[in-house]
Enzyme design. Structure first.
Site, PDB file in Angstrom:
ATOM      1  N   SER A 122      -9.699   1.798   3.311  1.00  0.00           N
ATOM      2  CA  SER A 122      -8.844   2.556   2.416  1.00  0.00           C
ATOM      3  C   SER A 122      -7.869   1.702   1.607  1.00  0.00           C
ATOM      4  O   SER A 122      -7.398   2.140   0.558  1.00  0.00           O
ATOM      5  CB  SER A 122      -8.066   3.591   3.213  1.00  0.00           C
ATOM      6  OG  SER A 122      -7.160   2.966   4.091  1.00  0.00           O
ATOM      7  N   SER A 141      -9.653  -0.499   7.500  1.00  0.00           N
ATOM      8  CA  SER A 141      -9.105  -0.344   6.153  1.00  0.00           C
ATOM      9  C   SER A 141      -8.430  -1.576   5.557  1.00  0.00           C
ATOM     10  O   SER A 141      -8.063  -1.569   4.386  1.00  0.00           O
ATOM     11  CB  SER A 141      -8.126   0.829   6.119  1.00  0.00           C
ATOM     12  OG  SER A 141      -8.834   2.033   6.116  1.00  0.00           O
ATOM     13  N   LYS A 195       0.845  -1.204   0.000  1.00  0.00           N
ATOM     14  CA  LYS A 195       0.000   0.000   0.000  1.00  0.00           C
ATOM     15  C   LYS A 195       0.876   1.248   0.000  1.00  0.00           C
ATOM     16  O   LYS A 195       1.898   1.290   0.693  1.00  0.00           O
ATOM     17  CB  LYS A 195      -0.894  -0.027   1.245  1.00  0.00           C
ATOM     18  CG  LYS A 195      -1.917   1.096   1.321  1.00  0.00           C
ATOM     19  CD  LYS A 195      -2.761   0.978   2.587  1.00  0.00           C
ATOM     20  CE  LYS A 195      -3.826   2.039   2.691  1.00  0.00           C
ATOM     21  NZ  LYS A 195      -4.629   1.906   3.931  1.00  0.00           N
TER      22      LYS A 195
END
Lengths: 96, 492
Positions: B156, B180, B81
């Site tokens: 997210s 997330s 990420k």
């Protein structure tokens, strides 16, 4: 708790953010909705409750030896600077 | 060997050991998938194609010479990420303000992957600074759900979930501040683990809410998640909040069975607002758990209804403080030709941050400002204590909790982005684990008739990841679920 455009503007200044008048009004409206929602916390009795700021179980502050060790060389640490000269960050003049 | 990309990490390891495939073959397989399908999915912000191929070829040479010790992630491509620092690889947090930022060091989690010779495949898209639940607040583009391109992948960590779901990576790292990892795992039909706070070092993770943030893995199977967790977990002298608790052999633990396990179902999680299809799947699971000789009981987490309000006050307060560092001086975007320092700060931040980030900075600044601190931030800290106590009490009676990961199925792109509060409410089952610091696993338990996945959330006491993985693995084995082929995939 009603919030005014002026209050939102004050917070924007504290946070170093600026908005157009239109954005400000839109934001104030959204802000009001969020504040109305979080206001439900008022109904929770918490007189004898200690606040949690950290969930870590051990309450001791971890300590370490204050020993010196090599750190990033200046050039690498400054490689991402938008404006740098002679190993220093350059910003608009602050002293008249 | 065909369809290498369908293999689990365990199967990849075996294929490599048996010399059925080379490291180069494995790297090629995923890079080809990315080339063919990421145009549709948009999981990656950047892909390290050349570096990965070169590293894979190096590993092949060393392996041929008998010079390479095979560890559990050797040669396994892993996506990361874009809020996690990677030395020499642009790390943007999906924000314009960090569009050109190249970290001079690796996050500890990344460094630990590299120590095993895992390959950093690329950086994945996410909500800007991990603030969002749909990956739509990314400053660059929106990631689509591989199972239905009209729908969001969740967030997210949407890119990290989507790349695994699209078989573009066998595993990835995400971060979980309020759900997330678990929510996008549920939305994309993959497995995702939020470890206990402090289980994985946060060093090199760009801070959003420091008392809630944690790095964790996504993969296709519970056992693969266990493998990645073992690699990245453990004490790190660079993060004083990382824990000394010994790291277990999570993979070995998954095989220990679940007979006699006491499983609780919080009644608050099955109430109003829960999608019928999700509720039905959860009820089916509870029946199967009984057949697996687990004992089930209803439990109560009375402060659940206050969780979202508590979470958004604490998370935004910490965010407003953490994001004060973006001032256009040391790194990141700076507004061109500012008149003075004051204008430089203000314009840099106003031009560099997107709307959701500004909204959260504002709410956090407000909650911390003089006159409101007691009513908002302090009050939220106290309710956080009560939420945590709910869990501690429940875990005296049961080993683990199960329930839905999300109240709703993956929603359509654009459906909720204009209503921040409605978006926040999709995190209702996940935020409490962050407030209490406990671990949570999400795994797929069903696909609806429309092919949309349903995620089961398993929560446990601090540092009991092994137990979560044990139950998760048992359920996964019992169900034998297969993720549907992607609609946009070329027919084979």
């Amino acid at each position: 708790m009603p919030i005014t455009v002026e209050e939102v503007l004050k917070i924007a200044n504290l946070a170093n953010l600026s908005f157009s008048q239109e954005q400000l009004e839109h934001f104030t409206h959204q802000f009001q909705e969020i504040l109305n929602y979080v206001a439900q916390l008022e109904e929770v009795p918490t007189e004898h409750v200690t606040a949690t700021f950290h969930t870590i179980l051990s309450r001791e502050t971890p300590v370490r030896q204050d020993a010196t060790a090599p750190s990033l060389p200046v050039e690498r640490a400054m490689a991402n600077a938008p404006d740098a000269v002679e190993g220093q960050f350059r910003v608009p003049r602050v002293i008249e | 060997m065909s369809e290498i990309w369908r293999l689990s990490i365990e199967e990849l390891q075996k294929a490599i050991r048996d010399r059925m495939v080379s490291f180069r073959d494995v790297a090629d397989a995923y890079l080809t998938r990315i080339r063919e399908y990421d145009g549709e999915v948009g999981a990656f912000l950047s892909v390290q194609a050349d570096t990965v191929l070169k590293q894979a070829e190096d590993l092949d040479r060393k392996y041929h010479r008998g010079d390479l010790r095979l560890e559990s992630l050797t040669g396994i491509p892993i996506a990361v990420k874009d809020v996690i620092s990677t030395e020499g690889i642009r790390t943007t947090c999906a924000s314009r303000i960090l569009e050109n930022y190249v970290p001079p060091y690796d996050a500890t989690a990344v460094q630990r992957l590299k120590e095993q010779n895992a390959l950093i495949l690329g950086k994945t898209n996410c909500d800007e600074f991990a603030m969002g639940s749909s990956t739509e607040t990314s400053g660059f583009f929106t990631t689509r759900n591989p199972l239905d391109l009209e729908r969001v992948p969740g967030g997210s960590s949407g890119g990290s979930a989507a790349c695994v779901a699209a078989w573009e990576a066998p595993a990835s790292l995400g971060t979980d501040t309020g759900g997330s990892i678990r929510q996008p795992a549920a939305f994309c039909g993959v497995v995702g683990l939020k470890p206990t706070y402090g289980r994985v070092s946060r060093y090199g993770l760009v801070a959003f809410a420091s008392s809630l943030d944690v790095i964790g893995p996504f993969a296709n199977t519970v056992r693969d998640v266990a493998i990645v967790l073992k690699a990245i977990a453990g004490k790190d002298r660079r993060d004083s909040t990382s824990s000394h608790q010994p790291v277990e052999d999570y993979l070995l633990e998954t095989d220990k069975g679940v007979k006699g396990m006491r499983v609780g179902i919080p009644s608050e999680w099955l109430g109003s607002g829960l999608d019928d299809a999700i509720k039905e799947s959860i009820q089916l699971i509870t029946k199967r758990l009984q057949k697996m000789d687990c004992s089930l009981q209803e439990v109560h987490l009375p402060h659940t209804k206050y969780a979202i309000a508590t979470y958004y006050l604490i998370a935004t307060a910490e965010a407003s403080s953490n994001l004060a560092r973006y001032d256009g001086v040391k790194y990141g975007y700076r507004t061109p030709r500012p008149a003075d320092l004051e204008e430089m700060y203000r314009k840099t931040r106003s031009e560099g941050f997107g709307d959701e980030v500004k909204r959260r900075i504002m709410l956090g600044t407000y909650a911390l400002s003089s006159g409101y601190y007691d009513a908002f931030y302090l009050k939220a800290g106290k309710v956080r204590t009560l939420v945590t106590q709910d869990y501690l009490k429940v875990f005296e009676e049961v080993d683990l909790l199960v329930g839905p990961t999300t109240p709703i199925l993956p929603f359509k792109l654009g459906e909720k982005i204009s209503d921040p509060l409605e978006m926040y409410l999709t995190d209702v089952y996940t935020v409490t684990a962050n407030l209490a610091g406990i671990p949570g696993l999400s795994l797929p338990i069903a696909f609806t008739s429309a092919g949309l996945p349903v995620g089961l959330q398993i929560l446990g006491p601090h540092f009991q990841e092994a137990k979560l993985l044990r139950l998760g693995h048992a359920i996964e084995q019992d169900l034998g679920l297969e993720r549907p082929r992607l609609a946009f995939e070329k027919a084979v």
